[in-house]
Design a protein around this motif. Sequence first.
Motif, PDB file in Angstrom:
ATOM      1  N   VAL A  89    -101.222   1.303  68.975  1.00 54.09           N
ATOM      2  CA  VAL A  89    -102.543   0.658  68.910  1.00 54.09           C
ATOM      3  C   VAL A  89    -102.569  -0.502  67.916  1.00 54.09           C
ATOM      4  CG1 VAL A  89    -103.471   2.232  67.153  1.00 54.09           C
ATOM      5  CG2 VAL A  89    -105.025   1.177  68.811  1.00 54.09           C
ATOM      6  N   ASN A  90    -101.729  -0.436  66.896  1.00 51.88           N
ATOM      7  CA  ASN A  90    -101.596  -1.537  65.927  1.00 51.88           C
ATOM      8  C   ASN A  90    -100.333  -1.334  65.095  1.00 51.88           C
ATOM      9  OD1 ASN A  90    -102.243   0.199  63.640  1.00 51.88           O
ATOM     10  ND2 ASN A  90    -104.372   0.064  64.298  1.00 51.88           N
ATOM     11  N   GLY A  91    -100.010  -2.321  64.290  1.00 55.48           N
ATOM     12  CA  GLY A  91     -98.785  -2.249  63.490  1.00 55.48           C
ATOM     13  C   GLY A  91     -98.860  -1.195  62.405  1.00 55.48           C
ATOM     14  N   HIS A  92    -100.049  -1.030  61.846  1.00 49.30           N
ATOM     15  CA  HIS A  92    -100.183  -0.058  60.767  1.00 49.30           C
ATOM     16  C   HIS A  92     -99.921   1.366  61.247  1.00 49.30           C
ATOM     17  CE1 HIS A  92    -101.251   1.726  57.030  1.00 49.30           C
ATOM     18  NE2 HIS A  92    -101.947   2.612  57.728  1.00 49.30           N
ATOM     19  N   ALA A 123     -98.236   2.175  63.743  1.00 47.91           N
ATOM     20  CA  ALA A 123     -96.812   2.216  64.080  1.00 47.91           C
ATOM     21  C   ALA A 123     -95.992   2.587  62.841  1.00 47.91           C
ATOM     22  CB  ALA A 123     -96.361   0.877  64.651  1.00 47.91           C
ATOM     23  N   LEU A 124     -96.332   1.996  61.712  1.00 54.71           N
ATOM     24  CA  LEU A 124     -95.634   2.328  60.458  1.00 54.71           C
ATOM     25  C   LEU A 124     -95.894   3.788  60.071  1.00 54.71           C
ATOM     26  CD1 LEU A 124     -96.302  -0.763  58.133  1.00 54.71           C
ATOM     27  CD2 LEU A 124     -94.056   0.160  58.701  1.00 54.71           C
ATOM     28  N   GLU A 125     -97.155   4.181  60.111  1.00 54.61           N
ATOM     29  CA  GLU A 125     -97.500   5.554  59.707  1.00 54.61           C
ATOM     30  C   GLU A 125     -96.788   6.586  60.577  1.00 54.61           C
ATOM     31  OE1 GLU A 125    -101.411   6.933  59.046  1.00 54.61           O
ATOM     32  OE2 GLU A 125    -101.942   5.315  57.660  1.00 54.61           O
ATOM     33  N   GLU A 138    -105.221  -6.293  69.372  1.00 55.40           N
ATOM     34  CA  GLU A 138    -104.678  -5.413  68.340  1.00 55.40           C
ATOM     35  C   GLU A 138    -103.517  -4.706  69.025  1.00 55.40           C
ATOM     36  OE1 GLU A 138    -105.677  -4.287  65.108  1.00 55.40           O
ATOM     37  OE2 GLU A 138    -107.797  -4.838  64.936  1.00 55.40           O
ATOM     38  N   GLY A 139    -102.472  -4.460  68.282  1.00 56.80           N
ATOM     39  CA  GLY A 139    -101.363  -3.751  68.899  1.00 56.80           C
ATOM     40  C   GLY A 139    -100.158  -3.728  67.992  1.00 56.80           C
ATOM     41  N   GLY A 140     -99.180  -2.946  68.415  1.00 54.53           N
ATOM     42  CA  GLY A 140     -97.953  -2.863  67.634  1.00 54.53           C
ATOM     43  C   GLY A 140     -96.899  -2.129  68.431  1.00 54.53           C
TER      44      GLY A 140
HETATM   45  C1  LIG Z   1     -99.737  -7.516  60.153  1.00 54.01           C
HETATM   46  C2  LIG Z   1     -98.830  -6.710  59.314  1.00 54.01           C
HETATM   47  C3  LIG Z   1     -98.904  -5.307  59.285  1.00 54.01           C
HETATM   48  C4  LIG Z   1     -99.988  -4.506  59.945  1.00 54.01           C
HETATM   49  O1  LIG Z   1    -100.123  -4.706  61.296  1.00 54.01           O
HETATM   50  P1  LIG Z   1    -101.527  -4.475  62.030  1.00 54.01           P
HETATM   51  O2  LIG Z   1    -101.201  -4.657  63.471  1.00 54.01           O
HETATM   52  O3  LIG Z   1    -102.486  -5.486  61.517  1.00 54.01           O
HETATM   53  O4  LIG Z   1    -101.983  -3.075  61.737  1.00 54.01           O
HETATM   54  C5  LIG Z   1     -97.960  -4.623  58.520  1.00 54.01           C
HETATM   55  N1  LIG Z   1     -97.016  -5.273  57.816  1.00 54.01           N
HETATM   56  C6  LIG Z   1     -96.936  -6.602  57.794  1.00 54.01           C
HETATM   57  C7  LIG Z   1     -95.844  -7.262  57.012  1.00 54.01           C
HETATM   58  C8  LIG Z   1     -97.840  -7.375  58.537  1.00 54.01           C
HETATM   59  O5  LIG Z   1     -97.761  -8.715  58.481  1.00 54.01           O
END
Ligand SMILES: *Cc1c(COP(=O)(O)O)cnc(C)c1O
Length: 381
Positions: A58-61, A63-65, A192-194
């Motif tokens: 759903v987003n990059g964050h 994805a990290l978590e 929004e996405g990742g």
């Molecule tokens: C944008 C970004 C994220 C988070 O991604 P989102 O899709 O906004 O949740 C994490 N790390 C870095 C370095 C980013 O630039």
Amino acid sequence: MNEKVLVTRSSMPEFEEYVEMIRPLWESHWLTNMGDYHNRLEQGLKEYMGVPQLSLMVNGHMALELTLQAMGFPEGAEVITTPFTFISTTHAIIRNKLVPVFCDIKLSDYTIDEEKIEELITEKTVAILPVHVYGNICNVKRIQEIADKYNLKVIYDAAHAFGETVNGTGVGNFGDASVFSFHATKVYNTIEGGAITFREEGLYKKLYNLKNFGIRSEEVVAEVGANAKMNEFCAAMGLCNLKYLGENIRERKNRSEYYTEKLGNIPGLKLCARDEENVTYSYGYFPVLFETGKYQGGGMRDFVYDKLREAEIYSRKYFYPITADAACFKNKYKKVLLENARYAGDNILVLPLYPELPYEMLDRITEIVKSCVLSGNGVVE
Ligand SMILES: *Cc1c(COP(=O)(O)O)cnc(C)c1O
């Protein structure tokens, strides 16, 4: 040219193209939960990025978590990471009940200083989480050697490096996993996405469950998952935007080169993006560093930021403050000298860069930057 200029501008397909794309959703009524577009986008991105496995999020964050959660580290374990990043990287560690151990960066490319990682390793260390800052690629070879020696996982925050390759290898192939963001402000967006890219096949299933509440089957909830599924409207935007990505990156490259031409030879001004022959860049950012010594402290950076603002040009101080200094963590974690990270955080400004940015505006921006630096204004005595 009285319009506001922001640091970036979201890429969008033609309105009609997107509408045609989403029209079938009114027939299928399948709006989310790994729909057809979701699956097509996973496939398309796998090919574009040249990676064996990819899971959309759903987003990059998230994805990290979820990457960290999928690794199954014990509570309180330590993750060596960089404080010179977007706050999301550090939050993802802490929200997994892990402890961030900040490592300083190199001023040559603003990525984690691989030679300072080993001294931070303890018996609690489980992973290294570096960031490919501004699309500059970390020293992946050396980082992998250290990880192998101490049996650590390597997870790259590759949000800034989408679409890049090193010696022809997609950047998503390094480490145990790499995480990408397709947020509206990035080179490539799905609104929004990742995504997470990785090699190990079993991880796909694991992430699939974790992004869907940990549900394994209709009657079995096997893990404490989250909801991190990408919906069909976002996936449709992603499929449209993917078609124009090459063209967009070329337009970004041209503007980066124009900036470089205009700002390349000014004493006291250092351009931060790397230019290595074996790397294909995606030109997400154009960061410049106002060297101290001559101007002392962050004076000149903040002065230029203000001057641009007066002209309705909104640059960004990526990354200030460094995440170790964020109000919510300040003094909470192991104290490490973070001299280079703080220096970069105090003196770098990211200038506007996006495919449609008019060249007249680039002239105007570079004129303001140049005149500030050359006049020596902003000196903090
Ligand atoms: C944008 C970004 C994220 C988070 O991604 P989102 O899709 O906004 O949740 C994490 N790390 C870095 C370095 C980013 O630039």
